[in-house]
Every structure is written in structure tokens, then in C-alpha cells.
Design a protein around this motif. Structure first.
Motif, short mmCIF file in Angstrom:
data_model
loop_
_atom_site.label_atom_id
_atom_site.label_comp_id
_atom_site.label_asym_id
_atom_site.label_seq_id
_atom_site.Cartn_x
_atom_site.Cartn_y
_atom_site.Cartn_z
N GLY A 171 0.97 -0.99 0.27
CA GLY A 171 0.06 -0.18 -0.01
C GLY A 171 0.99 1.54 -0.35
O GLY A 171 0.26 2.59 0.31
N VAL A 172 2.00 1.37 0.00
CA VAL A 172 2.73 3.01 -0.28
C VAL A 172 2.56 3.46 -1.75
O VAL A 172 2.66 2.44 -2.23
N ILE A 173 3.08 4.54 -1.70
CA ILE A 173 2.51 5.06 -2.43
C ILE A 173 3.52 6.33 -2.57
O ILE A 173 2.94 7.14 -3.84
N ASP A 174 4.30 6.28 -2.01
CA ASP A 174 4.72 7.59 -1.47
C ASP A 174 5.88 7.58 -2.39
O ASP A 174 6.08 6.35 -2.38
N ALA A 175 6.87 8.59 -3.07
CA ALA A 175 7.55 8.93 -4.50
C ALA A 175 8.06 7.71 -4.89
O ALA A 175 9.30 6.88 -4.44
N PRO A 176 7.26 6.88 -5.51
CA PRO A 176 7.49 5.53 -6.04
C PRO A 176 8.41 5.73 -7.08
O PRO A 176 8.78 5.44 -7.91
N MET A 177 9.42 5.95 -6.32
CA MET A 177 10.91 5.70 -7.24
C MET A 177 11.39 3.78 -8.06
O MET A 177 11.63 3.40 -8.66
N TRP A 178 10.29 3.03 -7.09
CA TRP A 178 10.61 1.23 -6.92
C TRP A 178 10.11 1.47 -8.41
O TRP A 178 10.11 -0.12 -8.61
N THR A 179 8.63 2.72 -9.14
CA THR A 179 9.00 2.00 -10.17
C THR A 179 9.51 1.68 -11.68
O THR A 179 9.97 0.88 -11.98
N LEU A 180 10.81 1.99 -11.29
CA LEU A 180 12.03 2.33 -12.07
C LEU A 180 12.60 0.86 -12.18
O LEU A 180 13.20 0.69 -13.72
N ASP A 181 12.32 -0.04 -11.42
CA ASP A 181 12.39 -1.18 -11.58
C ASP A 181 12.00 -2.18 -12.45
O ASP A 181 12.08 -3.36 -12.52
N TYR A 182 11.02 -1.69 -13.23
CA TYR A 182 9.47 -2.54 -14.15
C TYR A 182 9.20 -1.58 -15.66
O TYR A 182 9.16 -0.04 -15.11
N GLU A 183 9.51 -1.78 -16.04
CA GLU A 183 9.24 -1.24 -17.56
C GLU A 183 8.13 -0.70 -17.15
O GLU A 183 7.13 -1.62 -17.00
N PHE A 184 8.16 0.36 -17.95
CA PHE A 184 6.62 1.27 -18.42
C PHE A 184 6.48 0.18 -19.67
O PHE A 184 7.14 1.02 -20.28
N THR A 185 5.49 -0.18 -19.88
CA THR A 185 5.24 -0.89 -21.50
C THR A 185 4.21 -0.38 -22.43
O THR A 185 3.35 0.00 -21.54
N ASP A 186 3.77 -0.98 -23.49
CA ASP A 186 2.83 -0.09 -24.59
C ASP A 186 1.64 -0.24 -23.63
O ASP A 186 0.88 -0.08 -23.51
N GLN A 187 1.57 -2.12 -23.17
CA GLN A 187 0.55 -2.07 -22.73
C GLN A 187 0.23 -1.35 -21.44
O GLN A 187 -0.91 -1.47 -20.73
N MET A 188 1.05 -1.27 -20.82
CA MET A 188 0.90 -0.41 -19.14
C MET A 188 0.24 0.98 -19.75
O MET A 188 -0.73 1.94 -19.16
#
Length: 188
Positions: free
Chosen positions: A14-31
Motif C-alpha cells: 500500500g505504499v504510494i510515497d515517491a514511487p522510485m521503486w517503479t523504475l525497476d519495472y519497464e513502462f510497457t505499451d500495455q501499461m
């Protein structure tokens, strides 16, 4: 009358704080397609002060060649909920300060808005909107990581919030997109 569509990146805890952790996951066309799918009806952006101040320098210099979302963020009218910013501080294209959070002001804003209203991030604002029953759709992109600490969308002590799942999609990068509406709205 517009409906408010909230978009949050969150961890499984449930953490929404400064989502730098999203960088470990590719932002894909599907997303991108999933986000574009609910943004498509939005004609207005509503942000809290902190997210506005983070987004303005990040998005204002981007072009469609840099990111297909840039025209939406740069050309769409933006409204900022803040007790400290003034209109002259809101220098990102098409930005207006609404003033301090007030549920009645947001109700009027929704009633007067043609098209839907998009919110990204803006945790403090979103928590207030949820508490006041003003969020119509909650789009959570749940990343497969737990941080164990950080700002949460529903921190400890939050009143019970009943939601109804109306959509889910597994994204090809391991992220899960879930869409909720208020439980009482789903029964209507």
C-alpha cells in the motif's frame, strides 16, 4: 458533470510515497494503453500542491516525441488544491490554483466540469477526497514489491472504506491494474 478518476502507483503493502521503486519495472505499451484508457475521457487535471510542484518541471519540458502523455499533461487545464500556492506560483501552462481543500468547492468543481477529472499521485488530496466520498474511480497499479514503510493511500487509522472491484488487468511487466468504485455507487 465530471467524475473523478484517481491513478496511483502502489506497492503490494500500500505504499504510494515517491514511487522510485517503479523504475525497476519497464513502462510497457500495455501499461501506457491501460492508463490512456481511463485518461481518454479526462478533460481536466486536479492535483495537490506537492504533486503539482513535482510534475510541472518534469512534464513542462517534454514533448510528444519524448513521451506520448506529454500533450495531455501540458495542454490540459490543471487545477491545484493548495492553501499555500497562489495563481502566480502556478506557471505551468493552463494552471489555476483552487485554494485550500474544501469538499464543497470540489463538489462544485465536479458539477461544473465538462468531461472527467484526472488525478495522479496527490496522496493528501486523494485521501481527503475518498473520505468525503468524492472519488468515482480508483485506478491502482499494484507493483509486485513490498517496502515495509512509507506513505500509504490508506494509512493506519483511516475509516473503513468499502470499494467494489470493477476491473482488473495483469500488465506484461508484472504490475496489476485494479479499478475500484465506491461500494455504494456500485449498488445504485
Amino acid at each position: 458533470m465530471g467524475i473523478i478518476k484517481v491513478h496511483e502507483f502502489t506497492t503490494v503493502d500500500g505504499v504510494i510515497d515517491a514511487p522510485m521503486w517503479t523504475l525497476d519495472y519497464e513502462f510497457t505499451d500495455q501499461m501506457g494503453a491501460a492508463i490512456g484508457g481511463f485518461m481518454g475521457s479526462c478533460t481536466t487535471i486536479l492535483l495537490g500542491r506537492t504533486t503539482y510542484q513535482e510534475f510541472a518541471p518534469a512534464w513542462s519540458t517534454r514533448t510528444a516525441e519524448d513521451d506520448p502523455g506529454a500533450p495531455f499533461f501540458n495542454e490540459t487545464p490543471k487545477y491545484v488544491v493548495s492553501s499555500t500556492l497562489k495563481d502566480e506560483d502556478a506557471d505551468w501552462n493552463n494552471s489555476t490554483v483552487l485554494g485550500a481543500y474544501d469538499a464543497d468547492t470540489i463538489r462544485r468543481f465536479k458539477a461544473e466540469t465538462e468531461g472527467d477529472i484526472y488525478i495522479s499521485g496527490s496522496g493528501t488530496l486523494v485521501r481527503a477526497l475518498i473520505a468525503d466520498g468524492l472519488v468515482d474511480e480508483l485506478h491502482l497499479f499494484v507493483y509486485p514489491v513490498a517496502l515495509g514503510g512509507g506513505a500509504r493511500l490508506f494509512p493506519e487509522g483511516t475509516a473503513k472504506t468499502a470499494l467494489k472491484l470493477v476491473g482488473n488487468e495483469a500488465i506484461d511487466n508484472g504490475v496489476l491494474h485494479v479499478t475500484y468504485v465506491p461500494a455504494e455507487a456500485a449498488q445504485a
